[in-house]
Scaffold this motif. Structure first.
Motif, mmCIF file in Angstrom:
data_model
loop_
_atom_site.group_PDB
_atom_site.id
_atom_site.type_symbol
_atom_site.label_atom_id
_atom_site.label_comp_id
_atom_site.label_asym_id
_atom_site.label_seq_id
_atom_site.Cartn_x
_atom_site.Cartn_y
_atom_site.Cartn_z
ATOM 1 N N ASN A 100 1.115 -11.042 8.386
ATOM 2 C CA ASN A 100 2.175 -10.631 7.129
ATOM 3 C C ASN A 100 1.982 -9.412 6.575
ATOM 4 N N ILE A 101 2.807 -8.724 5.779
ATOM 5 C CA ILE A 101 2.728 -7.377 5.327
ATOM 6 C C ILE A 101 1.593 -7.147 4.913
ATOM 7 N N GLY A 102 0.994 -7.990 3.954
ATOM 8 C CA GLY A 102 -0.275 -7.554 3.251
ATOM 9 C C GLY A 102 -1.484 -7.631 4.103
ATOM 10 N N GLU A 103 -1.484 -8.543 5.240
ATOM 11 C CA GLU A 103 -2.490 -8.380 6.292
ATOM 12 C C GLU A 103 -2.418 -7.052 7.201
ATOM 13 N N ILE A 104 -1.210 -6.542 7.373
ATOM 14 C CA ILE A 104 -0.957 -5.397 8.179
ATOM 15 C C ILE A 104 -1.402 -4.216 7.351
ATOM 16 N N ALA A 105 -1.048 -4.254 6.095
ATOM 17 C CA ALA A 105 -1.168 -3.387 4.995
ATOM 18 C C ALA A 105 -2.886 -2.970 5.136
ATOM 19 N N ALA A 106 -3.607 -4.183 4.970
ATOM 20 C CA ALA A 106 -5.177 -3.982 4.926
ATOM 21 C C ALA A 106 -5.659 -3.790 6.302
ATOM 22 N N SER A 107 -4.987 -3.845 7.197
ATOM 23 C CA SER A 107 -5.700 -3.560 8.431
ATOM 24 C C SER A 107 -5.724 -2.229 8.786
ATOM 25 N N VAL A 108 -4.710 -1.395 8.142
ATOM 26 C CA VAL A 108 -4.836 -0.130 8.531
ATOM 27 C C VAL A 108 -5.095 0.679 7.317
ATOM 28 N N GLY A 109 -5.861 0.117 6.447
ATOM 29 C CA GLY A 109 -6.728 0.781 5.432
ATOM 30 C C GLY A 109 -6.103 0.922 4.025
ATOM 31 N N TYR A 110 -4.958 0.111 3.771
ATOM 32 C CA TYR A 110 -4.288 0.158 2.381
ATOM 33 C C TYR A 110 -4.522 -0.970 1.493
ATOM 34 N N SER A 111 -5.335 -0.776 0.386
ATOM 35 C CA SER A 111 -5.497 -1.834 -0.466
ATOM 36 C C SER A 111 -4.327 -2.438 -1.215
ATOM 37 N N ASN A 112 -3.526 -1.582 -1.091
ATOM 38 C CA ASN A 112 -2.151 -2.035 -2.097
ATOM 39 C C ASN A 112 -1.004 -2.306 -1.183
ATOM 40 N N ALA A 113 -0.213 -3.123 -1.058
ATOM 41 C CA ALA A 113 1.069 -3.602 -0.276
ATOM 42 C C ALA A 113 2.253 -2.425 -0.389
ATOM 43 N N SER A 114 2.284 -2.346 -1.820
ATOM 44 C CA SER A 114 3.450 -1.370 -2.189
ATOM 45 C C SER A 114 3.250 -0.014 -1.806
ATOM 46 N N ASN A 115 1.988 0.361 -1.689
ATOM 47 C CA ASN A 115 1.806 1.787 -1.398
ATOM 48 C C ASN A 115 2.048 1.978 0.297
ATOM 49 N N PHE A 116 1.629 0.740 1.046
ATOM 50 C CA PHE A 116 1.867 0.746 2.399
ATOM 51 C C PHE A 116 3.287 0.593 2.648
ATOM 52 N N THR A 117 3.980 -0.037 1.938
ATOM 53 C CA THR A 117 5.449 -0.043 1.857
ATOM 54 C C THR A 117 6.052 1.228 1.941
ATOM 55 N N THR A 118 5.732 1.965 0.980
ATOM 56 C CA THR A 118 6.283 3.197 0.530
ATOM 57 C C THR A 118 5.981 4.359 1.948
ATOM 58 N N ARG A 164 8.194 3.205 5.022
ATOM 59 C CA ARG A 164 9.363 3.637 4.781
ATOM 60 C C ARG A 164 9.651 5.191 4.808
ATOM 61 N N LYS A 165 8.639 5.960 4.677
ATOM 62 C CA LYS A 165 8.827 7.353 4.761
ATOM 63 C C LYS A 165 8.610 7.894 6.500
ATOM 64 N N GLN A 166 7.901 7.038 6.843
ATOM 65 C CA GLN A 166 7.547 7.306 8.226
ATOM 66 C C GLN A 166 8.862 6.934 9.040
ATOM 67 N N TYR A 167 9.384 5.693 8.641
ATOM 68 C CA TYR A 167 10.314 4.887 9.739
ATOM 69 C C TYR A 167 11.863 4.748 9.072
ATOM 70 N N GLY A 168 11.734 4.939 8.034
ATOM 71 C CA GLY A 168 13.324 4.936 7.159
ATOM 72 C C GLY A 168 13.735 3.606 6.800
ATOM 73 N N CYS A 169 12.734 2.640 6.716
ATOM 74 C CA CYS A 169 12.927 1.441 6.502
ATOM 75 C C CYS A 169 11.712 0.551 5.925
ATOM 76 N N ASN A 170 11.734 -0.492 5.304
ATOM 77 C CA ASN A 170 10.663 -1.163 4.891
ATOM 78 C C ASN A 170 9.823 -2.048 5.926
ATOM 79 N N PRO A 171 8.796 -2.602 6.043
ATOM 80 C CA PRO A 171 7.984 -3.193 7.170
ATOM 81 C C PRO A 171 8.917 -4.645 7.071
ATOM 82 N N SER A 172 9.279 -5.291 6.237
ATOM 83 C CA SER A 172 10.000 -6.699 6.260
ATOM 84 C C SER A 172 11.310 -6.492 6.938
ATOM 85 N N GLU A 173 11.938 -5.017 6.519
ATOM 86 C CA GLU A 173 13.415 -4.983 7.054
ATOM 87 C C GLU A 173 13.281 -4.796 8.728
#
Length: 337
Positions: free
Chosen positions: A287-305, A308-317
């Motif tokens: 899930n998105i939370g697990e992916i965020a943690a796996s790449v070093g983000y303690s906060n899922a919303s920061n990971f989503t931001t 989105r900056k990198q790929y132009g869409c949210n991870p869920s999209e």
């Protein structure tokens, strides 16, 4: 604990209410004494005028102090850490501040996660002001535009600035000021303006918009830096450590890296993390939370931001797009059979 700051002056007031400390107050200066169950020390806030203040912190916390600061106002801040250790995370970026470190910050409508370590004496001086306070000193339209370009260089970031003996002396003068009453206010204001001028001088304000001349050995060191960043992106090295490893001063490292590669070191770290996140999304059932943690983000919303900056869409999209492609591929295969 979340502190919602709609003006630059609310940080001291909201922090005071949060810790329920005792405040001694004059017309323009407040001194907060930290309750014993929180730690030991004080915070002094000197209000120079609306839109500009100076805060001096000297606290040893009993436990790690973790805050979320929602900066809903335009804040330009010059700070200097005499001693201590602080971590900041915002918009998928991270910054470590330790002893003898100066930071320049320009944020607006950004949530910053801040952590100060327990058992360590945290001594920090901050000059907090709105950009308009700086633009007030522009002599004409050309100078104003130059200042605005200078400010935009730092927008959305917490960056380290070059440390100089003159800046260290200025900081020491402010922390150890012995003046009282109106003379102290005048002295602190003059020193704050001196600090801003020294920062501009060390930051080569006079060459805003210009490029840095990079020698052959500079380019080789910067290429070595990029290799180190790419190798250690999961546990990023600090700017100080990178500069030490390649033998280049921190200012030249940051500015030269941006000019040579067209991105900051933080942006390269984020890019590498997002590439890894993409692999996890495509190849692993996480899930998105697990992916965020796996790449070093303690906060899922920061990971989503950051995603989105990198790929132009949210991870869920992106996950939905992947699933849709799988469905369409299976439908096509079934049709052929």
């Amino acid at each position: 604990m979340i502190l919602n700051l709609t003006t630059i002056h609310e940080l001291f007031d909201q922090f005071t209410r949060m810790v329920e400390g005792h405040v001694q107050q004059t017309n323009w200066e407040q001194r907060l004494t930290i309750p014993s169950h929180i730690g030991k020390g004080y915070v002094t806030r000197t209000r120079i005028r609306p839109g500009m203040e100076i805060m001096i912190t000297d606290i040893t916390f009993k436990e790690d102090m973790k805050l979320q600061l929602q900066e809903s106002c335009q804040l330009f801040e010059l700070s200097y850490c005499v001693s201590g250790e602080m971590n900041h995370e915002w918009n998928g970026k991270r910054s470590l501040t330790d002893s003898k470190t100066g930071n320049v910050t320009f944020l607006e409508d950004v949530r910053v996660y801040e952590e100060k370590k327990a058992g360590i004496r945290n001594q920090l001086l901050e000059i907090r002001f709105t950009p308009d306070e700086l633009l007030y000193y522009a002599g004409d339209l050309t100078e104003k535009q130059k200042m605005e370009t200078w400010l935009r260089h730092y927008r959305g970031n917490i960056d380290r600035y070059p440390d100089t003996p003159a800046i260290q002396r200025c900081i020491s003068d402010m922390i150890h000021c012995t003046h009282l009453g109106s003379m102290k206010r005048l002295y602190m204001e003059s020193k704050a303006l001196e600090f801003i001028a020294l920062f501009g001088e060390s930051d080569e304000y006079g060459s805003v918009g210009g490029s840095m001349t990079l020698r052959h050995d500079d380019i080789a060191k910067l290429q070595q830096t990029r290799e180190l960043v790419q190798h250690h992106y999961e546990k990023p090295l600090s700017i100080r450590e990178l500069a030490k490893r390649v033998g280049m001063n921190e200012y030249k490292l940051k500015k030269g890296f941006r000019e040579l590669f067209g991105m900051t070191i933080f942006e390269l770290v984020r890019q590498k993390k997002m590439e890894k996140a993409l692999l996890y999304i495509e190849a692993a059932q996480l899930n998105i939370g697990e992916i965020a943690a796996s790449v070093g983000y303690s906060n899922a919303s920061n990971f989503t931001t950051a995603f989105r900056k990198q790929y132009g869409c949210n991870p869920s999209e992106y996950v939905k797009q992947i699933n849709q492609l799988v469905v369409e591929r299976n439908r096509l295969l079934n049709g052929l059979n």
